[in-house]
Design a protein around this motif. Structure first.
Motif, PDB file in Angstrom:
ATOM      1  N   LEU A 187       8.386  10.992 -12.062  1.00  0.00           N
ATOM      2  CA  LEU A 187       7.414  11.142 -11.068  1.00  0.00           C
ATOM      3  C   LEU A 187       6.372  11.759 -11.037  1.00  0.00           C
ATOM      4  O   LEU A 187       5.369  11.357 -10.876  1.00  0.00           O
ATOM      5  CB  LEU A 187       8.416  11.374  -9.713  1.00  0.00           C
ATOM      6  N   ALA A 188       6.530  12.971 -11.767  1.00  0.00           N
ATOM      7  CA  ALA A 188       5.591  13.995 -11.681  1.00  0.00           C
ATOM      8  C   ALA A 188       4.574  13.297 -12.724  1.00  0.00           C
ATOM      9  O   ALA A 188       3.149  13.384 -12.412  1.00  0.00           O
ATOM     10  CB  ALA A 188       5.894  15.237 -12.235  1.00  0.00           C
ATOM     11  N   SER A 189       4.810  12.862 -13.762  1.00  0.00           N
ATOM     12  CA  SER A 189       4.108  12.071 -14.861  1.00  0.00           C
ATOM     13  C   SER A 189       3.517  11.037 -14.191  1.00  0.00           C
ATOM     14  O   SER A 189       2.327  10.695 -14.341  1.00  0.00           O
ATOM     15  CB  SER A 189       5.010  11.660 -16.113  1.00  0.00           C
ATOM     16  N   VAL A 190       4.131   9.946 -13.554  1.00  0.00           N
ATOM     17  CA  VAL A 190       3.572   8.765 -13.023  1.00  0.00           C
ATOM     18  C   VAL A 190       2.455   9.032 -12.042  1.00  0.00           C
ATOM     19  O   VAL A 190       1.288   8.620 -11.987  1.00  0.00           O
ATOM     20  CB  VAL A 190       4.567   8.127 -12.144  1.00  0.00           C
TER      21      VAL A 190
ATOM     22  N   PRO B 125      -2.365   3.146  -7.510  1.00  0.00           N
ATOM     23  CA  PRO B 125      -2.977   2.418  -6.326  1.00  0.00           C
ATOM     24  C   PRO B 125      -2.128   2.172  -4.974  1.00  0.00           C
ATOM     25  O   PRO B 125      -2.178   1.247  -4.160  1.00  0.00           O
ATOM     26  CB  PRO B 125      -2.824   0.740  -7.014  1.00  0.00           C
ATOM     27  N   VAL B 126      -1.073   3.191  -4.824  1.00  0.00           N
ATOM     28  CA  VAL B 126      -0.002   3.009  -3.914  1.00  0.00           C
ATOM     29  C   VAL B 126       0.388   4.368  -3.322  1.00  0.00           C
ATOM     30  O   VAL B 126       0.201   5.426  -3.970  1.00  0.00           O
ATOM     31  CB  VAL B 126       1.073   2.429  -4.008  1.00  0.00           C
ATOM     32  N   ARG B 127       0.544   4.426  -2.004  1.00  0.00           N
ATOM     33  CA  ARG B 127       1.276   5.854  -1.520  1.00  0.00           C
ATOM     34  C   ARG B 127       2.814   5.821  -1.900  1.00  0.00           C
ATOM     35  O   ARG B 127       3.387   4.865  -1.733  1.00  0.00           O
ATOM     36  CB  ARG B 127       1.007   6.081  -0.039  1.00  0.00           C
ATOM     37  N   PHE B 128       3.305   6.923  -2.220  1.00  0.00           N
ATOM     38  CA  PHE B 128       4.518   6.984  -2.953  1.00  0.00           C
ATOM     39  C   PHE B 128       5.412   7.812  -2.325  1.00  0.00           C
ATOM     40  O   PHE B 128       4.932   9.135  -2.106  1.00  0.00           O
ATOM     41  CB  PHE B 128       4.328   7.404  -4.429  1.00  0.00           C
ATOM     42  N   TYR B 129       6.542   7.469  -1.548  1.00  0.00           N
ATOM     43  CA  TYR B 129       7.276   8.493  -0.790  1.00  0.00           C
ATOM     44  C   TYR B 129       8.840   8.092  -1.238  1.00  0.00           C
ATOM     45  O   TYR B 129       8.912   6.884  -2.151  1.00  0.00           O
ATOM     46  CB  TYR B 129       7.333   8.364   0.463  1.00  0.00           C
ATOM     47  N   GLY B 130       9.657   8.934  -1.083  1.00  0.00           N
ATOM     48  CA  GLY B 130      11.039   8.580  -1.581  1.00  0.00           C
ATOM     49  C   GLY B 130      12.084   9.338  -1.045  1.00  0.00           C
ATOM     50  O   GLY B 130      12.018  10.197  -0.062  1.00  0.00           O
ATOM     51  N   ALA B 131      13.458   9.026  -1.345  1.00  0.00           N
ATOM     52  CA  ALA B 131      14.644   9.502  -0.965  1.00  0.00           C
ATOM     53  C   ALA B 131      15.204  10.419  -2.089  1.00  0.00           C
ATOM     54  O   ALA B 131      15.301   9.506  -3.130  1.00  0.00           O
ATOM     55  CB  ALA B 131      15.536   8.497  -0.322  1.00  0.00           C
ATOM     56  N   LEU B 132      15.828  11.542  -1.891  1.00  0.00           N
ATOM     57  CA  LEU B 132      16.631  12.036  -3.053  1.00  0.00           C
ATOM     58  C   LEU B 132      18.067  11.609  -3.084  1.00  0.00           C
ATOM     59  O   LEU B 132      18.626  11.620  -1.834  1.00  0.00           O
ATOM     60  CB  LEU B 132      16.365  13.730  -2.848  1.00  0.00           C
TER      61      LEU B 132
ATOM     62  N   THR C 242       1.008  -1.229  -0.117  1.00  0.00           N
ATOM     63  CA  THR C 242      -0.121  -0.129   0.099  1.00  0.00           C
ATOM     64  C   THR C 242       0.830   1.387  -0.016  1.00  0.00           C
ATOM     65  O   THR C 242       0.281   2.247  -0.341  1.00  0.00           O
ATOM     66  CB  THR C 242      -0.852   0.083   1.195  1.00  0.00           C
ATOM     67  N   THR C 243       2.178   0.958   0.361  1.00  0.00           N
ATOM     68  CA  THR C 243       2.997   2.148   0.397  1.00  0.00           C
ATOM     69  C   THR C 243       4.414   1.726  -0.070  1.00  0.00           C
ATOM     70  O   THR C 243       4.824   0.778  -0.068  1.00  0.00           O
ATOM     71  CB  THR C 243       3.180   2.708   1.749  1.00  0.00           C
ATOM     72  N   ILE C 244       4.909   2.528  -1.298  1.00  0.00           N
ATOM     73  CA  ILE C 244       6.296   2.333  -1.882  1.00  0.00           C
ATOM     74  C   ILE C 244       7.113   3.470  -1.338  1.00  0.00           C
ATOM     75  O   ILE C 244       6.889   4.755  -1.387  1.00  0.00           O
ATOM     76  CB  ILE C 244       6.092   2.408  -3.420  1.00  0.00           C
TER      77      ILE C 244
END
Length: 367
Positions: A73-76, A82-89, A54-56
């Motif tokens: 990422l902006a386009s995706v 179907p998931v929450r999307f977070y990340g590291a730069l 549920t979270t990526i």
């Protein structure tokens, strides 16, 4: 450049590259149009939702394609996913004066990713003792000294970023822990809600590394399928026993009070949380269910393993106020399985099927 391998007789490049050379070669590979690539990415996210995610968390935005990743990422995320999307730069594109969080499309980023060494199976992780049958070869940390790593991390730590560092080998892990300790001492007012993290934490020949990580409150995140897919290789050809027997030493970490999670490091291993749980519980290796587990004294119980794919990673990305458990006031993210893991034998945990995946109280898979 030692990252570009050459034929020892002719001196010509032989097609094998390692470490930072990947960034150079990767930047030269022609990508499909952004809209097509974004569509392929969304297909992948749907596959991951079918596995119960549920979270990526993408722990390396910009690591190969630098600024192009931001546009992708902006386009995706320009349409519902179907998931929450977070990340590291990736530190390669981080602006040291910036303050967190920042967003790319609808992806929230409040983490900076560093790389402290290479790959254990690639013989580039930085170890304190030599690799098996490779003379004095131990690998090298990416940063030549603690001071160099401290100078790279200090500006972003001071500005309130959540930091994570890739460290597979015990020499790199030790360096990361020493630098975290120095940062905590230099900035004692640091935000205690941030769980800074070491990614992989694979080889721990020195028992003190686990104790130090727990004492500092450093989060540990394992590519636990190192045990499943590479355990036999580590044992026979890369590390040898007893080091291979205690890669990803989850039981020791849990007993020391460390916060432990599991991840895919995709595409190094597939996104499959129930396979991570099965591996943490059994330590069985791919195609070797009838053999002795790899370091069976590092097995944990089902509840500890499930925490490794739910509340613990939520804490490590500073999202546990919203996700990680089912509780009033949190998002209603959950999965429905075809059987109860608590009554399923350990070796069969990965055979459990995800029937439905729900995010925010709405079914997202099947759509």
């Amino acid at each position: 450049d030692p990252n570009y391998y050459r034929d020892p007789k002719t001196g010509k490049l032989n097609g094998i590259i390692a470490e930072t050379a990947v960034f150079t070669i990767g930047s030269l590979v022609k990508l499909p149009p952004t809209c097509k690539l974004a569509s392929l990415c969304r297909d992948t996210l749907n596959t991951w939702a079918s596995k119960g995610c549920t979270t990526i968390f993408d722990a390396g935005i910009g690591s190969v394609r630098l600024k192009q990743d931001e546009n992708i990422l902006a386009s995706v995320t320009s349409v519902p996913i179907p998931v929450r999307f977070y990340g590291a730069l990736a530190i390669q594109i981080a602006v040291t004066t910036a303050l967190p969080p920042i967003t790319f499309g609808k992806v929230k980023v409040q983490t900076i990713k560093y790389w402290g060494d290479g790959s254990t199976q690639g013989i580039t992780a930085a170890l304190s003792s030599p690799y098996l049958n490779r003379g004095d070869e131990k690998g090298q940390p990416s940063y030549p000294s603690d001071d160099a790593l401290y100078k790279a991390m200090e500006p972003l730590f001071r500005n309130g970023w959540h930091l994570m560092i890739h460290a597979n080998g015990d020499a790199a892990i030790g360096q990361a822990l020493r630098v975290y300790k120095s940062l905590f001492e230099a900035f004692p007012q640091k935000d205690k809600s941030i769980v800074h993290r070491i990614e992989h934490f694979t080889v721990t020949e020195n028992d003190d590394l686990i104790k130090t990580a727990a004492e500092l409150g450093i989060g540990i995140s394992h590519t636990i399928l190192h045990v499943f897919y590479w355990g036999h290789t580590f044992d026979k050809w890369v590390l040898g026993p007893p080091r291979a027997q205690r890669i990803d030493p989850v039981r020791e970490e849990v007993e020391a009070g460390a916060l432990v999670s599991f991840h895919s490091d995709s595409p190094v291993s597939e996104v499959n949380p129930l396979l991570y749980v099965r591996t943490a519980v059994t330590r069985l290796m791919f195609g070797r269910d009838d053999e002795e587990p790899l370091g069976k004294d590092q097995c944990v119980d089902l509840l500890q393993a499930l925490r490794g794919v739910t509340i613990n990673p939520a804490k490590q990305i500073k999202m546990d106020q919203d996700i990680g458990t089912l509780k009033k006031g949190k998002f209603a993210d959950f999965v429905i399985l075809d059987r109860d893991p608590r009554s399923t034998p350990g070796p069969e945990l990965d055979k459990i099927n995800v029937v439905q995946t729900w995010m925010g109280g709405k079914r997202v898979w099947p759509a």
